[in-house]
Design a protein around this motif. Structure first.
Motif, PDB file in Angstrom:
ATOM      1  N   TRP A  99       0.801  -1.223   0.000  1.00 23.40           N
ATOM      2  CA  TRP A  99       0.000   0.000   0.000  1.00 23.40           C
ATOM      3  C   TRP A  99       0.831   1.270   0.000  1.00 23.40           C
ATOM      4  N   ASN A 100       2.082   1.194   0.498  1.00 20.83           N
ATOM      5  CA  ASN A 100       2.899   2.400   0.574  1.00 20.83           C
ATOM      6  C   ASN A 100       4.173   2.335  -0.257  1.00 20.83           C
ATOM      7  N   ALA A 101       4.342   1.246  -1.017  1.00 19.23           N
ATOM      8  CA  ALA A 101       5.445   1.140  -1.975  1.00 19.23           C
ATOM      9  C   ALA A 101       6.811   1.322  -1.311  1.00 19.23           C
ATOM     10  N   ILE A 102       6.953   0.751  -0.115  1.00 20.79           N
ATOM     11  CA  ILE A 102       8.199   0.831   0.645  1.00 20.79           C
ATOM     12  C   ILE A 102       8.647  -0.595   0.958  1.00 20.79           C
ATOM     13  N   GLY A 103       9.932  -0.857   0.867  1.00 16.36           N
ATOM     14  CA  GLY A 103      10.423  -2.186   1.159  1.00 16.36           C
ATOM     15  C   GLY A 103      10.198  -2.573   2.610  1.00 16.36           C
ATOM     16  N   PHE A 104       9.832  -3.821   2.833  1.00 13.34           N
ATOM     17  CA  PHE A 104       9.625  -4.335   4.192  1.00 13.34           C
ATOM     18  C   PHE A 104      10.796  -5.254   4.518  1.00 13.34           C
ATOM     19  N   ASP A 105      11.952  -4.631   4.743  1.00 14.91           N
ATOM     20  CA  ASP A 105      13.192  -5.378   4.914  1.00 14.91           C
ATOM     21  C   ASP A 105      13.660  -5.325   6.365  1.00 14.91           C
ATOM     22  N   GLU A 106      14.056  -6.464   6.900  1.00 16.41           N
ATOM     23  CA  GLU A 106      14.601  -6.577   8.254  1.00 16.41           C
ATOM     24  C   GLU A 106      13.745  -5.842   9.289  1.00 16.41           C
ATOM     25  N   PRO A 107      12.484  -6.258   9.440  1.00 17.43           N
ATOM     26  CA  PRO A 107      11.570  -5.508  10.319  1.00 17.43           C
ATOM     27  C   PRO A 107      12.039  -5.430  11.770  1.00 17.43           C
ATOM     28  N   PHE A 108      12.670  -6.482  12.284  1.00 21.96           N
ATOM     29  CA  PHE A 108      13.142  -6.394  13.668  1.00 21.96           C
ATOM     30  C   PHE A 108      14.204  -5.309  13.804  1.00 21.96           C
ATOM     31  N   LYS A 109      15.191  -5.317  12.919  1.00 17.21           N
ATOM     32  CA  LYS A 109      16.262  -4.329  13.007  1.00 17.21           C
ATOM     33  C   LYS A 109      15.744  -2.913  12.761  1.00 17.21           C
ATOM     34  N   ARG A 110      14.838  -2.762  11.795  1.00 18.91           N
ATOM     35  CA  ARG A 110      14.286  -1.430  11.531  1.00 18.91           C
ATOM     36  C   ARG A 110      13.537  -0.908  12.758  1.00 18.91           C
ATOM     37  N   THR A 111      12.730  -1.764  13.372  1.00 17.73           N
ATOM     38  CA  THR A 111      11.981  -1.344  14.554  1.00 17.73           C
ATOM     39  C   THR A 111      12.931  -0.966  15.681  1.00 17.73           C
TER      40      THR A 111
END
Length: 324
Positions: A99-111
């Motif tokens: 929906w937002n055209a953004i990569g969903f990469d390494e969610p734990f590290k990003r958070t």
């Protein structure tokens, strides 16, 4: 209570916030999926109801840059000093990527990285350097809040729960039964003073059991087939009860997946019955360790037919002091 309420325009929510305050609700919490953004309903509540505590549950860590997220949080903390809590989390691939055209990469590290950035930035510090998932060059809030808001972390499984315990000011639980709360909180361990446990709790306040279960099955099929939520419920021990749903979904049988969800799972995850019965069921979450039970009211035939008047009749019956 989760806001905004369905079917009532935001411009008409002054009466909603007053009714919630009068009924004895202490908090209003927003979500951010595909309706209102997380901050606008709370900005209105900050101006219209100066006694209510405000919180986001949640603001995704991918869909705003770190600086913009800090600015939005600081502005709301300035508008409601001492009564705003920022809840952040990874969200999901559908919301972030599709929906937002953004990569969903390494969610734990990003958070983790956004959490660390926010804690520093909201204290008024200059943040300059590289995190694992992004780099920031000399960011300083022009208007750091006099009272930095607590930052809560949405968490499902042990890794994120332990991160919340170690580095956040609280944790936000979602899509779990009251009896699941001790399992999640065992990973949090002994809580520091001021560490809040919030939980979003889906409530369908109708005695039309068939309607409530049909809606609950659709929601469970839509949410708990997302890989992170599926893994969460496997960890909670629902492989046997939800395995047939996951198998049907993987085979492309959406209708069969919904039909495979057992009644007992629906009843545990989507509370239904009279408003007073729902309040009693919500109280079990508090009994099991939740400090801030956040009701998310689902549409019912009564609300759909009655509109704003039905909402105003319902809210006092869902108040924290009401139960059977």
């Amino acid at each position: 209570m989760t806001v905004p309420l369905g079917g009532i325009p935001l411009a008409d929510h002054a009466a909603v916030y007053a009714a919630l305050d009068d009924a004895g609700f202490t908090d209003v919490w927003s979500s951010e999926v595909a309706g209102a953004d997380a901050f606008t309903p709370l900005a209105l509540a900050a101006a219209w109801s100066p006694r209510l505590r405000l919180g986001t549950a949640i603001t995704p860590v991918f869909t705003r840059g770190p600086g913009l997220l800090a600015m939005s949080a600081a502005a709301l903390a300035e508008a409601a000093p001492g009564r705003f809590a920022l809840g952040v989390g990874a969200s999901s691939p559908v919301l972030v990527r599709d929906w937002n055209a953004i990569g969903f990469d390494e969610p734990f590290k990003r958070t983790r990285d956004v959490l660390r950035f926010l804690r520093a930035a909201l204290r008024g510090e200059t943040v300059d350097g590289a995190f694992d998932t992004f780099a920031v060059r000399r960011f300083t809030l022009e208007r750091p809040p006099s009272v930095p808001p607590p930052v809560l972390l949405a968490a499902l499984r042990p890794g994120m729960l332990r991160l919340a315990a170690a580095e956040a000011d609280g944790v936000i639980l979602n899509w779990l039964a009251a009896d699941d709360v001790p399992t999640a909180l065992a990973e949090v361990g002994e809580r520091r003073p001021g560490f809040d446990v919030a939980a979003r709790i889906f409530v369908c306040p109708t005695e039309d059991t068939a309607y409530a279960r049909a809606l609950g099955r659709r929601m469970i099929t839509g949410y708990l087939t997302v890989p992170a939520y599926a893994a969460f419920h496997r960890w909670l021990g629902r492989q046997d009860s939800l395995g047939p749903m996951w198998e049907a979904w993987a085979a492309g049988d959406r209708r069969g997946a919904s039909a495979a969800v057992p009644d007992e799972v629906v009843d545990a995850l989507v509370l239904h019955g009279s408003p007073e019965q729902c309040v009693a069921a919500v109280r079990r979450y508090a009994d099991n360790g939740v400090d801030v039970p956040v009701i998310a009211v689902l549409p019912t035939p009564e609300i759909t037919e009655g509109g704003a008047a039905a909402w105003m009749d319902l809210l006092p019956r869902l108040a924290p002091g009401k139960a059977v």
